[in-house]
Enzyme design. Structure first.
Site, short mmCIF file in Angstrom:
data_model
loop_
_atom_site.label_atom_id
_atom_site.label_comp_id
_atom_site.label_asym_id
_atom_site.label_seq_id
_atom_site.Cartn_x
_atom_site.Cartn_y
_atom_site.Cartn_z
N GLU A 164 0.83 -1.20 0.00
CA GLU A 164 0.00 0.00 0.00
C GLU A 164 0.87 1.26 0.00
O GLU A 164 0.55 2.25 -0.66
CB GLU A 164 -0.93 -0.02 1.23
CG GLU A 164 -2.07 0.95 1.13
CD GLU A 164 -3.17 0.66 2.17
OE1 GLU A 164 -3.02 -0.28 2.98
OE2 GLU A 164 -4.16 1.39 2.16
N GLU A 167 2.13 1.72 -3.41
CA GLU A 167 1.02 2.19 -4.24
C GLU A 167 0.77 3.68 -4.02
O GLU A 167 0.59 4.45 -4.97
CB GLU A 167 -0.24 1.38 -3.89
CG GLU A 167 -1.42 1.62 -4.81
CD GLU A 167 -2.68 0.86 -4.36
OE1 GLU A 167 -2.60 0.08 -3.39
OE2 GLU A 167 -3.73 1.07 -4.99
N CYS A 184 -8.33 -1.87 4.13
CA CYS A 184 -8.22 -3.05 5.01
C CYS A 184 -9.43 -3.26 5.89
O CYS A 184 -9.59 -4.32 6.47
CB CYS A 184 -6.95 -3.04 5.83
SG CYS A 184 -6.38 -1.45 6.30
N SER A 204 -7.28 1.82 -2.23
CA SER A 204 -6.07 1.05 -2.52
C SER A 204 -6.52 -0.31 -3.06
O SER A 204 -7.52 -0.86 -2.61
CB SER A 204 -5.28 0.85 -1.23
OG SER A 204 -4.40 -0.24 -1.37
N LYS A 243 -15.32 -9.39 8.92
CA LYS A 243 -14.26 -10.23 8.34
C LYS A 243 -14.84 -11.56 7.87
O LYS A 243 -14.31 -12.20 6.98
CB LYS A 243 -13.13 -10.44 9.34
CG LYS A 243 -12.26 -9.20 9.56
CD LYS A 243 -11.33 -8.96 8.38
CE LYS A 243 -10.58 -7.64 8.51
NZ LYS A 243 -9.85 -7.29 7.27
N GLU A 246 -16.06 -10.66 4.52
CA GLU A 246 -14.94 -10.45 3.60
C GLU A 246 -14.35 -11.77 3.12
O GLU A 246 -14.09 -11.97 1.93
CB GLU A 246 -13.85 -9.61 4.29
CG GLU A 246 -12.67 -9.29 3.38
CD GLU A 246 -11.54 -8.58 4.12
OE1 GLU A 246 -11.37 -8.79 5.34
OE2 GLU A 246 -10.82 -7.80 3.48
N GLU A 251 -14.24 -13.14 -4.88
CA GLU A 251 -12.92 -12.88 -5.49
C GLU A 251 -11.76 -13.19 -4.55
O GLU A 251 -10.61 -13.18 -4.99
CB GLU A 251 -12.85 -11.43 -5.97
CG GLU A 251 -12.90 -10.35 -4.90
CD GLU A 251 -14.32 -9.96 -4.48
OE1 GLU A 251 -15.27 -10.72 -4.75
OE2 GLU A 251 -14.48 -8.88 -3.87
N CYS A 388 -10.09 -1.22 15.14
CA CYS A 388 -10.39 -2.62 15.48
C CYS A 388 -10.46 -2.89 16.98
O CYS A 388 -11.07 -3.88 17.39
CB CYS A 388 -9.36 -3.55 14.85
SG CYS A 388 -9.09 -3.25 13.11
#
Lengths: 466, 216
Positions: A164, A167, A184, A204, A243, A246, A251, A388
């Site tokens: 990241e 990037e 994230c 990102s 999560k 996710e 994908e 978190c």
């Protein structure tokens, strides 16, 4: 294993009193219903952050004979029959039963990773003071639960910074697709896809640290251990209910295999430890396994709001200036709920950054991006109030009055853990250096793109509310 | 004659209560440190037994709890003197309680309930009385009376699990005619709507007179 299509966050109609405190904490107005009557969740809008689960106080009273039996409720919720804590109206689907069965399967190679903040909150489930730091006991407990490899999402956080950070530098140099948002936090990503698809190009392309570790578990580490990727059960312990969503995204697979097969929350890990009769408090400390268990202080602070930003700046500063960063503790970035902004001088570049904690605060930034007036280069968004540490899968507090002190204690524990690490910058983590040397090549390289980056898709539907 | 102060009590405003049960949960949490209950829900191993109850009707919801009657009828009927006047509160000595239910019947507010007794997170078994369970005789669990004790012994000690109970609630001191914030029972401190108030009346003062005065 099939992707999870369950909505994950539920409200038990039998228990809901209609107080609507869940609606008050929901950052996306996904809780629908009249006061005094059971609420329901609009699964399309819901970002699965689990803040409603944390807030709900409507519990199943033992004295109420009209309720479905506790055993049946536990079964419906996917919770172990040994769970003794009270059952609340708002809850997240559990996966501890499935995991317990899978852990008993000798044919599978069972690998686990733990998010940065599990080690600062797990002990609360065993009655230790808020924020007690127990990475060693956690690793020991996971081995006793029959995991073959105990890895760490912190390692993935370090990889995220490499990817990241590179990037960001690329985008800032070229001036393209700025501002860049972190990707994230899965609740933030789902919200962007649902409510603001116009910013998806600004996210990102990095997968989250959890998915990165998942991808590396079934490639890099499988190769090192000589295990067939298809035989691996990849498990993640997360502070976050989203999560689970996710990990189930279509994908999120590596060559047709799920990167993360199963996600359990901090609370579910505690329940598994209790179910197995492990004396957590008295466990001797054990280390994580190598190489995906070695982490820097920068990886650790991902769990608090501003942590990704601070970790990225520690590395970004040095990648751009080729000089050592003068101060590692970036206090101006630390804070809590709301939006915080800062300007960081990196060589000739004045990097403008913003940290959003609490999804309800992101809308003004989204409007700025839509209007082309957003002044920032890099924006960290965390859906939960303080990142978190305050996730929907974290230990739930009995007293609302302890919420602030709990978040504070967990956060200071994370920062203390960082300051006690020998290596505090992701790019100086020897295991990361080795990963790039032996396997990935360079950040944003071909292998990285294949394994560690992803695309986002609009989930916008006409008419919004279903 | 020594000037006595009547017992304080907690009362709810039905118009404010949203029925969330946070008060019940907080009440249970602070009274069960001996049963291993700490900050996290995960430390709870016994049923949630509160000492106040959120009641619901078609038109309103509010918690009901002990009024700490000056001439407590529950104490009058207790055959083993387990109910006492103690530091401005009517309390039940749970070790002494025999579970006869007389207090529950005498209470005009329905503030007393009988449930199993727990110690160290386990059902508290009786030494002598046995019952037949699954074909064999087992020691019977003690059943005792529970009611609001105004968190006496608890607030002053603070929350030993991890930090202290924040005094977020209101204390109304009618005798002084002002609103002061100080240590309050757990239910008052956690109520998200501030629907609960600890009322500390003074002897002889007309409640309605004072209240009318305060509204001026």
């Amino acid at each position: 294993m099939t992707p999870n299509i369950d909505p994950i966050i539920h409200i038990d109609e039998e228990l809901c009193t209609g107080c609507r405190r869940c609606a008050a904490v929901c950052p996306v107005d996904a809780i629908i219903g009249e006061a005094g009557t059971p609420q329901r969740i609009d699964a399309h809008r819901c970002v699965v952050c689990g803040q409603c689960v944390q807030t709900c106080a409507a519990y199943a009273a033992e004295s109420d004979p009209s309720l479905t039996s506790r055993a049946e409720k536990l079964r419906q919720r996917g919770q172990l029959s040994s769970v003794r804590e009270p059952l609340f109206a708002a809850y997240s689907t559990g996966h501890a039963i499935e995991l317990k069965e899978a852990l008993a399967d000798p044919k599978r190679y069972k690998v686990v990773q733990c998010a940065p903040v599990i080690r600062v909150s797990l002990a609360e489930e065993f009655g230790l003071p808020l924020g007690t730091l127990t990475p060693g006991k956690m690793a020991a407990a996971l081995r006793l639960l029959n995991f073959d490899r105990v890895y760490d999402t912190n390692f993935g956080a370090d990889v995220t910074i490499m990817e990241e950070g590179s990037e960001l530098i690329g985008r800032v140099m070229s001036g393209e697709r700025l501002p860049m948002f972190t990707s994230c936090c899965p609740a933030w990503v789902k919200h962007a896809e649902t409510a603001a698809p116009h910013v998806l190009d600004h996210l990102s392309s990095c997968k989250s640290p959890m998915q990165m570790v998942g991808a590396l578990v079934k490639t890099y580490s499988a190769e090192l251990d000589g295990i067939a990727p298809a035989d691996i059960l990849s498990v993640a312990v997360m502070p976050c209910t989203c999560k689970k969503f996710e990990a189930g995204r279509e994908e999120m697979n590596v060559d047709g295999l799920r990167e993360v097969d199963m996600v359990i929350t901090t609370r579910e890990l505690a329940q598994l430890i209790k179910d197995k009769g492990i004396d957590f408090i008295n466990l001797p400390d054990e280390p994580f396994d190598s190489p995906l268990g070695k982490y820097s202080g920068a990886g650790t602070i991902f769990g608090a709001t501003g942590g990704v930003m601070e970790a990225a700046i520690r590395t970004g500063y040095e990648l751009v200036t080729h000089e050592s960063i003068p101060n590692l503790q970036l206090d101006f970035i630390r804070g809590d709920e709301g939006i915080r902004t800062a300007t960081v001088q990196i060589g000739d570049l004045e990097l403008k950054v913003a940290m959003v904690a609490g999804l309800k605060y992101v809308s003004s930034i989204l409007e700025q991006v839509a209007g082309g007036t957003c002044p920032y280069h890099f924006i960290e968004v965390m859906a939960c109030p303080e990142g978190c540490v305050s996730g929907g899968g974290q230990p739930k507090l009995l007293l609302e009055t302890q919420r602030k002190s709990a978040y504070q204690a967990r956060k200071s524990s994370i920062y203390r853990h960082d300051s006690n690490q020998k290596v505090r910058k992701s790019h100086e983590n020897p295991a990361i250096i080795k990963l790039y040397k032996d396997f990935l090549g360079e950040p944003l390289g071909h292998t990285s793109h294949h394994l560690l980056h992803t695309k986002f898709f609009s989930r916008k539907v006409k008419g919004e509310l279903k | 004659m020594k000037k006595e102060r009547p017992n304080s009590f907690v009362i709810a405003e039905a118009g404010k209560c949203i029925g969330c049960k946070a008060c019940e949960l907080a009440c249970f949490a602070v009274h069960n440190r001996d049963n291993g209950v700490a900050a996290a829900v995960g430390t709870v191993t016994t049923p949630v037994i509160p000492r106040l109850y959120v009641i619901r009707t078609d038109s309103f919801t509010m918690p009901v709890q002990c009024r700490h009657c000056e001439n407590a009828p529950c104490a009058g009927v207790c055959p083993v003197q387990a109910i006492q006047q103690e530091e401005g509160a009517i309390t039940i000595d749970e070790d002494r309680c025999i579970g006869c239910k007389a207090c529950a019947m005498a209470c005009p507010f329905g503030a007393i309930s009988l449930y199993k007794a727990y110690s160290s997170g386990q059902e508290h078994k009786q030494p002598h009385l046995r019952e037949r369970l699954d074909g064999h005789l087992e020691r019977k669990t003690r059943v005792i009376a529970y009611k609001c004790d105004l968190c006496h012994d608890i607030v002053s000690d603070g929350n030993t699990a991890s930090g202290e109970i924040a005094a977020a609630g209101r204390v109304t001191d009618i005798s002084k005619g002002d609103m002061t914030v100080g240590p309050v029972p757990a239910c008052v401190s956690v109520c998200p709507e501030q629907a609960l108030t600890l009322v500390s009346p003074s002897l002889g003062a007309s409640r309605s007179r004072k209240a009318a005065g305060l509204r001026l």
